[in-house]
Design a protein around this motif. Structure first.
Motif, PDB file in Angstrom:
ATOM      1  N   THR A  47      63.409  67.693   8.915  1.00 26.25           N
ATOM      2  CA  THR A  47      62.449  68.262   8.351  1.00 26.25           C
ATOM      3  C   THR A  47      61.888  67.365   7.226  1.00 26.25           C
ATOM      4  OG1 THR A  47      63.735  69.421   6.404  1.00 26.25           O
ATOM      5  CG2 THR A  47      63.558  70.566   8.484  1.00 26.25           C
ATOM      6  N   ILE A  48      60.874  67.686   6.600  1.00 21.78           N
ATOM      7  CA  ILE A  48      60.193  66.994   5.653  1.00 21.78           C
ATOM      8  C   ILE A  48      61.076  66.731   4.325  1.00 21.78           C
ATOM      9  CG2 ILE A  48      57.788  67.174   6.206  1.00 21.78           C
ATOM     10  CD1 ILE A  48      57.475  69.123   3.997  1.00 21.78           C
ATOM     11  N   TYR A  49      61.813  67.772   4.081  1.00 21.13           N
ATOM     12  CA  TYR A  49      62.796  67.828   3.033  1.00 21.13           C
ATOM     13  C   TYR A  49      63.987  67.030   3.034  1.00 21.13           C
ATOM     14  CZ  TYR A  49      59.591  71.710   2.498  1.00 21.13           C
ATOM     15  OH  TYR A  49      58.194  72.524   2.290  1.00 21.13           O
ATOM     16  N   LYS A  50      64.551  66.951   4.375  1.00 21.83           N
ATOM     17  CA  LYS A  50      65.742  66.174   4.502  1.00 21.83           C
ATOM     18  C   LYS A  50      65.254  64.693   4.490  1.00 21.83           C
ATOM     19  CE  LYS A  50      68.665  67.228   7.607  1.00 21.83           C
ATOM     20  NZ  LYS A  50      69.521  67.476   8.791  1.00 21.83           N
ATOM     21  N   HIS A  51      64.110  64.624   4.898  1.00 22.76           N
ATOM     22  CA  HIS A  51      63.642  63.081   4.914  1.00 22.76           C
ATOM     23  C   HIS A  51      63.362  62.608   3.532  1.00 22.76           C
ATOM     24  CE1 HIS A  51      60.799  59.677   5.623  1.00 22.76           C
ATOM     25  NE2 HIS A  51      61.238  59.648   6.900  1.00 22.76           N
ATOM     26  N   ILE A  52      62.719  63.448   2.555  1.00 23.28           N
ATOM     27  CA  ILE A  52      62.318  63.047   1.319  1.00 23.28           C
ATOM     28  C   ILE A  52      63.623  62.845   0.577  1.00 23.28           C
ATOM     29  CG2 ILE A  52      61.947  65.203   0.335  1.00 23.28           C
ATOM     30  CD1 ILE A  52      59.344  62.379   0.160  1.00 23.28           C
ATOM     31  N   LEU A  53      64.650  63.628   0.646  1.00 22.75           N
ATOM     32  CA  LEU A  53      65.677  63.609  -0.197  1.00 22.75           C
ATOM     33  C   LEU A  53      66.957  62.556   0.391  1.00 22.75           C
ATOM     34  CD1 LEU A  53      66.401  67.301  -0.870  1.00 22.75           C
ATOM     35  CD2 LEU A  53      65.677  65.497  -2.497  1.00 22.75           C
ATOM     36  N   ASP A  86      70.299  60.928   1.439  1.00 23.65           N
ATOM     37  CA  ASP A  86      71.615  61.247   1.430  1.00 23.65           C
ATOM     38  C   ASP A  86      71.668  62.387   0.101  1.00 23.65           C
ATOM     39  OD1 ASP A  86      72.216  59.766   3.253  1.00 23.65           O
ATOM     40  OD2 ASP A  86      72.903  57.928   1.988  1.00 23.65           O
ATOM     41  N   GLN A  87      70.561  62.591  -0.646  1.00 21.78           N
ATOM     42  CA  GLN A  87      70.855  63.552  -1.778  1.00 21.78           C
ATOM     43  C   GLN A  87      70.592  65.060  -1.128  1.00 21.78           C
ATOM     44  OE1 GLN A  87      68.880  63.449  -5.585  1.00 21.78           O
ATOM     45  NE2 GLN A  87      67.590  61.992  -4.835  1.00 21.78           N
ATOM     46  N   PHE A  88      69.917  65.301   0.091  1.00 21.50           N
ATOM     47  CA  PHE A  88      70.077  66.594   0.668  1.00 21.50           C
ATOM     48  C   PHE A  88      71.429  67.112   0.874  1.00 21.50           C
ATOM     49  CE2 PHE A  88      69.728  69.299   4.458  1.00 21.50           C
ATOM     50  CZ  PHE A  88      68.667  70.191   4.168  1.00 21.50           C
ATOM     51  N   TYR A  89      72.345  66.401   0.980  1.00 20.79           N
ATOM     52  CA  TYR A  89      74.054  66.805   1.284  1.00 20.79           C
ATOM     53  C   TYR A  89      74.706  67.427   0.100  1.00 20.79           C
ATOM     54  CZ  TYR A  89      72.547  65.472   6.059  1.00 20.79           C
ATOM     55  OH  TYR A  89      71.980  65.241   7.183  1.00 20.79           O
ATOM     56  N   LYS A  90      73.845  66.820  -0.875  1.00 14.73           N
ATOM     57  CA  LYS A  90      74.343  67.210  -2.264  1.00 14.73           C
ATOM     58  C   LYS A  90      73.824  68.612  -2.746  1.00 14.73           C
ATOM     59  CE  LYS A  90      74.977  62.577  -3.868  1.00 14.73           C
ATOM     60  NZ  LYS A  90      74.543  61.604  -4.913  1.00 14.73           N
ATOM     61  N   LEU A  91      72.902  69.216  -1.910  1.00 10.54           N
ATOM     62  CA  LEU A  91      72.543  70.647  -2.340  1.00 10.54           C
ATOM     63  C   LEU A  91      73.562  71.589  -1.947  1.00 10.54           C
ATOM     64  CD1 LEU A  91      68.671  70.434  -0.723  1.00 10.54           C
ATOM     65  CD2 LEU A  91      69.368  70.873  -2.961  1.00 10.54           C
ATOM     66  N   HIS A  92      73.520  72.762  -2.821  1.00 13.18           N
ATOM     67  CA  HIS A  92      74.399  73.841  -2.221  1.00 13.18           C
ATOM     68  C   HIS A  92      74.096  74.319  -0.707  1.00 13.18           C
ATOM     69  CE1 HIS A  92      76.075  77.886  -1.861  1.00 13.18           C
ATOM     70  NE2 HIS A  92      76.463  77.867  -2.952  1.00 13.18           N
ATOM     71  N   PRO A  93      75.244  74.447  -0.003  1.00 11.36           N
ATOM     72  CA  PRO A  93      75.119  74.610   1.228  1.00 11.36           C
ATOM     73  C   PRO A  93      74.040  75.553   1.846  1.00 11.36           C
ATOM     74  CG  PRO A  93      77.444  74.404   0.618  1.00 11.36           C
ATOM     75  CD  PRO A  93      76.408  74.472  -0.633  1.00 11.36           C
ATOM     76  N   MET A  94      73.656  76.858   1.088  1.00 12.22           N
ATOM     77  CA  MET A  94      72.851  77.664   1.311  1.00 12.22           C
ATOM     78  C   MET A  94      71.365  77.144   1.455  1.00 12.22           C
ATOM     79  SD  MET A  94      74.189  80.459   2.512  1.00 12.22           S
ATOM     80  CE  MET A  94      73.120  81.646   2.320  1.00 12.22           C
ATOM     81  N   LEU A  95      70.996  76.167   0.268  1.00  8.96           N
ATOM     82  CA  LEU A  95      69.889  75.484   0.055  1.00  8.96           C
ATOM     83  C   LEU A  95      69.848  74.488   1.269  1.00  8.96           C
ATOM     84  CD1 LEU A  95      69.613  74.827  -3.765  1.00  8.96           C
ATOM     85  CD2 LEU A  95      68.383  76.392  -2.251  1.00  8.96           C
ATOM     86  N   GLN A  96      70.834  73.817   1.845  1.00  9.14           N
ATOM     87  CA  GLN A  96      70.580  73.108   2.948  1.00  9.14           C
ATOM     88  C   GLN A  96      70.280  73.828   4.120  1.00  9.14           C
ATOM     89  OE1 GLN A  96      73.864  70.191   3.594  1.00  9.14           O
ATOM     90  NE2 GLN A  96      74.688  70.311   1.657  1.00  9.14           N
ATOM     91  N   LYS A  97      70.762  74.595   4.203  1.00  9.25           N
ATOM     92  CA  LYS A  97      70.411  75.819   5.436  1.00  9.25           C
ATOM     93  C   LYS A  97      68.965  76.234   5.187  1.00  9.25           C
ATOM     94  CE  LYS A  97      74.690  77.905   6.588  1.00  9.25           C
ATOM     95  NZ  LYS A  97      75.667  79.212   6.682  1.00  9.25           N
ATOM     96  N   ARG A  98      68.662  76.608   4.221  1.00  5.01           N
ATOM     97  CA  ARG A  98      67.141  77.040   3.805  1.00  5.01           C
ATOM     98  C   ARG A  98      66.145  75.985   3.985  1.00  5.01           C
ATOM     99  NH1 ARG A  98      62.602  78.767   1.487  1.00  5.01           N
ATOM    100  NH2 ARG A  98      62.095  78.330  -0.377  1.00  5.01           N
ATOM    101  N   TYR A  99      66.560  74.830   3.834  1.00  2.03           N
ATOM    102  CA  TYR A  99      65.586  73.812   3.913  1.00  2.03           C
ATOM    103  C   TYR A  99      65.613  72.877   4.972  1.00  2.03           C
ATOM    104  CZ  TYR A  99      63.516  74.507  -0.644  1.00  2.03           C
ATOM    105  OH  TYR A  99      62.853  75.150  -1.652  1.00  2.03           O
ATOM    106  N   LYS A 100      66.555  73.116   5.759  1.00  3.02           N
ATOM    107  CA  LYS A 100      66.798  72.162   7.222  1.00  3.02           C
ATOM    108  C   LYS A 100      65.555  72.642   8.301  1.00  3.02           C
ATOM    109  CE  LYS A 100      70.213  74.488   9.777  1.00  3.02           C
ATOM    110  NZ  LYS A 100      71.761  74.414  10.109  1.00  3.02           N
ATOM    111  N   LEU A 101      65.199  73.825   8.490  1.00  2.00           N
ATOM    112  CA  LEU A 101      64.435  74.145   9.118  1.00  2.00           C
ATOM    113  C   LEU A 101      63.634  73.563  10.215  1.00  2.00           C
ATOM    114  CD1 LEU A 101      62.852  77.178   8.756  1.00  2.00           C
ATOM    115  CD2 LEU A 101      60.931  76.151   7.313  1.00  2.00           C
TER     116      LEU A 101
END
Length: 203
Positions: free
Chosen positions: A2-8, A10-25
């Motif tokens: 997703t665009i959010y995983k791309h833009i973040l 390695d930081q993406f995996y520092k998000l709360h797990p529920m936010l990771q689920k929300r933004y992987k889409l």
């Protein structure tokens, strides 16, 4: 990706797990949620006509209030130019009106930012940059902004911009997402603000 995983990155995996689920889409998938805005507020009264006009494009609105029900639907899709996009549909249910605050986001890899076109059809553009806090919260801030007139985009000097700050996080004790959006102008101050909580059954 997703665009959010791309833009973040390695930081993406520092998000709360529920936010990771929300933004992987994944492409073709939707994230749907319902909640309540504890408050929705805005700028000075003289700006009422401008916000009312914005409702024609599902971009901002003049109503304010407390404990306003709302829904959010994020849809991941592929655009006409084959780029990944995420459509945002935010609906607010006031007593006498249903209002929207819609947007279409896509990736700008050259500037390491997200392109955010607001309104339907789009009348406002903003570059967005994303950060993750030590607590696993998502922070979003605006950068360059433009007015969109058909196929023409006119840059806005910072003094005329609506500077955006967004904080989203997850409250485990309540099993809810929390969101705070603040849009301010250097001269006028607060233009638009909402803060609330929402839940999903999507995962």
């Amino acid at each position: 990706m997703t665009i959010y995983k791309h833009i973040l990155g390695d930081q993406f995996y520092k998000l709360h797990p529920m936010l990771q689920k929300r933004y992987k889409l994944s492409v073709g998938k939707k994230f749907k949620a319902t909640g309540v805005m504890k408050k929705i507020s805005g700028g000075p009264k003289w700006m009422y006509p401008f916000f009312l006009l914005g409702t024609r494009w599902k971009f901002l609105f003049p109503e304010h209030g407390l404990n306003i029900p709302f829904t959010i639907v994020n849809t991941s899709l592929i655009g006409p130019n084959k780029e990944n996009q995420v459509h945002w549909e935010r609906t607010f249910y006031f007593k006498n009106n249903k209002r929207y605050f819609n947007a279409l986001m896509s990736l700008d890899p050259a500037n390491n930012s997200v392109k955010d076109y607001l309104g339907e059809p789009s009348i406002f553009y903003s570059d967005l940059v994303f950060f993750v806090t030590e607590e696993g919260r998502m922070l979003i801030e605006s950068r360059e902004q433009r007015i969109v007139i058909g196929n023409i985009e006119v840059p806005l000097p910072r003094i005329f911009q609506g500077i955006v700050h967004v904080t989203e996080y997850y409250i485990e004790e309540k099993d809810v997402f929390s969101i705070h959006v603040l849009i301010k102008n250097p001269l006028i101050g607060t233009l638009f603000e909402y803060e609330g909580e929402f839940q999903t059954n999507d995962f």
